[in-house]
Write a protein that holds these residues in place. Structure first.
Motif, PDB file in Angstrom:
ATOM      1  N   TYR A  82     -22.472  -6.798   4.331  1.00 40.87           N
ATOM      2  CA  TYR A  82     -22.663  -6.952   2.886  1.00 40.87           C
ATOM      3  C   TYR A  82     -21.506  -7.751   2.280  1.00 40.87           C
ATOM      4  O   TYR A  82     -21.715  -8.637   1.454  1.00 40.87           O
ATOM      5  CB  TYR A  82     -22.797  -5.582   2.224  1.00 40.87           C
ATOM      6  CG  TYR A  82     -23.051  -5.662   0.744  1.00 40.87           C
ATOM      7  CD1 TYR A  82     -24.266  -6.137   0.256  1.00 40.87           C
ATOM      8  CD2 TYR A  82     -22.073  -5.284  -0.169  1.00 40.87           C
ATOM      9  CE1 TYR A  82     -24.500  -6.228  -1.101  1.00 40.87           C
ATOM     10  CE2 TYR A  82     -22.302  -5.369  -1.525  1.00 40.87           C
ATOM     11  CZ  TYR A  82     -23.520  -5.843  -1.985  1.00 40.87           C
ATOM     12  OH  TYR A  82     -23.750  -5.939  -3.333  1.00 40.87           O
ATOM     13  N   ALA A  83     -20.298  -7.469   2.710  1.00 38.81           N
ATOM     14  CA  ALA A  83     -19.132  -8.222   2.226  1.00 38.81           C
ATOM     15  C   ALA A  83     -19.237  -9.691   2.627  1.00 38.81           C
ATOM     16  O   ALA A  83     -18.874 -10.592   1.854  1.00 38.81           O
ATOM     17  CB  ALA A  83     -17.841  -7.617   2.773  1.00 38.81           C
ATOM     18  N   GLN A  84     -19.754  -9.957   3.824  1.00 40.97           N
ATOM     19  CA  GLN A  84     -19.918 -11.330   4.280  1.00 40.97           C
ATOM     20  C   GLN A  84     -20.910 -12.086   3.407  1.00 40.97           C
ATOM     21  O   GLN A  84     -20.763 -13.288   3.182  1.00 40.97           O
ATOM     22  CB  GLN A  84     -20.349 -11.369   5.745  1.00 40.97           C
ATOM     23  CG  GLN A  84     -20.285 -12.749   6.360  1.00 40.97           C
ATOM     24  CD  GLN A  84     -18.874 -13.354   6.331  1.00 40.97           C
ATOM     25  OE1 GLN A  84     -17.923 -12.719   6.749  1.00 40.97           O
ATOM     26  NE2 GLN A  84     -18.748 -14.562   5.815  1.00 40.97           N
ATOM     27  N   LEU A  85     -21.920 -11.401   2.891  1.00 40.38           N
ATOM     28  CA  LEU A  85     -22.853 -12.021   1.956  1.00 40.38           C
ATOM     29  C   LEU A  85     -22.096 -12.567   0.746  1.00 40.38           C
ATOM     30  O   LEU A  85     -22.333 -13.694   0.302  1.00 40.38           O
ATOM     31  CB  LEU A  85     -23.908 -11.003   1.503  1.00 40.38           C
ATOM     32  CG  LEU A  85     -24.812 -11.428   0.343  1.00 40.38           C
ATOM     33  CD1 LEU A  85     -25.744 -12.555   0.765  1.00 40.38           C
ATOM     34  CD2 LEU A  85     -25.608 -10.225  -0.169  1.00 40.38           C
ATOM     35  N   TRP A  86     -21.152 -11.801   0.240  1.00 42.23           N
ATOM     36  CA  TRP A  86     -20.349 -12.245  -0.903  1.00 42.23           C
ATOM     37  C   TRP A  86     -19.380 -13.340  -0.485  1.00 42.23           C
ATOM     38  O   TRP A  86     -19.170 -14.300  -1.213  1.00 42.23           O
ATOM     39  CB  TRP A  86     -19.622 -11.053  -1.526  1.00 42.23           C
ATOM     40  CG  TRP A  86     -20.579 -10.207  -2.297  1.00 42.23           C
ATOM     41  CD1 TRP A  86     -21.312  -9.162  -1.812  1.00 42.23           C
ATOM     42  CD2 TRP A  86     -20.963 -10.379  -3.649  1.00 42.23           C
ATOM     43  NE1 TRP A  86     -22.117  -8.664  -2.797  1.00 42.23           N
ATOM     44  CE2 TRP A  86     -21.912  -9.392  -3.939  1.00 42.23           C
ATOM     45  CE3 TRP A  86     -20.578 -11.254  -4.655  1.00 42.23           C
ATOM     46  CZ2 TRP A  86     -22.498  -9.267  -5.195  1.00 42.23           C
ATOM     47  CZ3 TRP A  86     -21.157 -11.126  -5.907  1.00 42.23           C
ATOM     48  CH2 TRP A  86     -22.105 -10.145  -6.173  1.00 42.23           C
ATOM     49  N   ALA A  87     -18.783 -13.213   0.687  1.00 44.81           N
ATOM     50  CA  ALA A  87     -17.836 -14.223   1.164  1.00 44.81           C
ATOM     51  C   ALA A  87     -18.513 -15.579   1.322  1.00 44.81           C
ATOM     52  O   ALA A  87     -17.893 -16.626   1.115  1.00 44.81           O
ATOM     53  CB  ALA A  87     -17.217 -13.793   2.495  1.00 44.81           C
ATOM     54  N   SER A  88     -19.788 -15.561   1.665  1.00 43.32           N
ATOM     55  CA  SER A  88     -20.505 -16.818   1.890  1.00 43.32           C
ATOM     56  C   SER A  88     -21.228 -17.319   0.642  1.00 43.32           C
ATOM     57  O   SER A  88     -22.043 -18.232   0.731  1.00 43.32           O
ATOM     58  CB  SER A  88     -21.491 -16.661   3.048  1.00 43.32           C
ATOM     59  OG  SER A  88     -22.474 -15.698   2.724  1.00 43.32           O
ATOM     60  N   GLY A  89     -20.942 -16.741  -0.502  1.00 47.74           N
ATOM     61  CA  GLY A  89     -21.500 -17.239  -1.755  1.00 47.74           C
ATOM     62  C   GLY A  89     -22.945 -16.878  -2.010  1.00 47.74           C
ATOM     63  O   GLY A  89     -23.630 -17.543  -2.780  1.00 47.74           O
TER      64      GLY A  89
END
Length: 190
Positions: A82-89
């Protein structure tokens, strides 16, 4: 809670089913769910510190009338996804879940807390000078997101007893942000 009631009335589905169908399944968060009672077979990290001999005291259980308030539990892997979703915009596995403008707004400081010397955005702690933000649960489940490097680092801790002397929440999050940025720098080197 009002949004939960509106969504249930509009769809005819209970909130846990709706959350699973429109958010958790599309994001492939297969080990994230609402808990109503303890299940030893679930690979979830308990969000409360306490007596490990009594697992029931380690979870915030969901109550059907108020799911949005507590009871959504996850694994470190799902939380990091889920955090990676935010990290990738807003894009994950080639699928766009939200407009990158949401990330820009969410990562912008909306409030400053002098007593913490910390900034807070729409959703989480922000570190504008480090181009990062931190998702932080009430029980020290933390994901630092390096926006510059598109790196997410997740730590799930379960403290037993009191918080250690000298522990400062903002400084702890800042150290994790620095680690995420250092990791991103290292990964971008040839």
């Amino acid at each position: 809670t009002v949004l939960q009631a509106v969504l249930e009335a509009a769809t005819g589905e209970d909130f846990a089913t709706l959350m699973q169908r429109i958010i958790l399944d599309p994001l492939a968060l297969h080990h994230t769910r609402y808990l109503h009672e303890y299940d030893a077979n679930l690979p979830l990290i308990a969000p409360l510190a306490g007596d490990f001999a009594d697992p029931a005291n380690h979870y915030h259980y969901a109550k059907p009338e108020g799911l949005v308030g507590s009871g959504l539990c996850t694994t470190a892997r799902d939380l990091n996804r889920y955090a990676q979703l935010w990290a990738s915009g807003g894009t994950l596995d080639g699928k766009t879940f939200f407009n990158p403008a949401l990330l820009a707004e969410a990562s912008k400081s909306q409030a400053h807390f002098d007593y913490l010397d910390a900034d807070y955005g729409l959703l989480w702690w922000t570190f504008p000078e480090r181009r990062a933000m931190v998702m932080s649960g009430a029980t020290h489940c933390v994901s630092a997101i390096s926006l510059e490097h598109q790196v997410a680092v997740t730590v799930m801790r379960n403290y037993i007893g009191d918080i250690p002397e000298g522990f400062v929440f903002h400084q702890d999050k800042q150290k994790l942000v620095d680690f995420a940025n250092d990791l991103g720098t290292a990964l971008s080197r040839p």
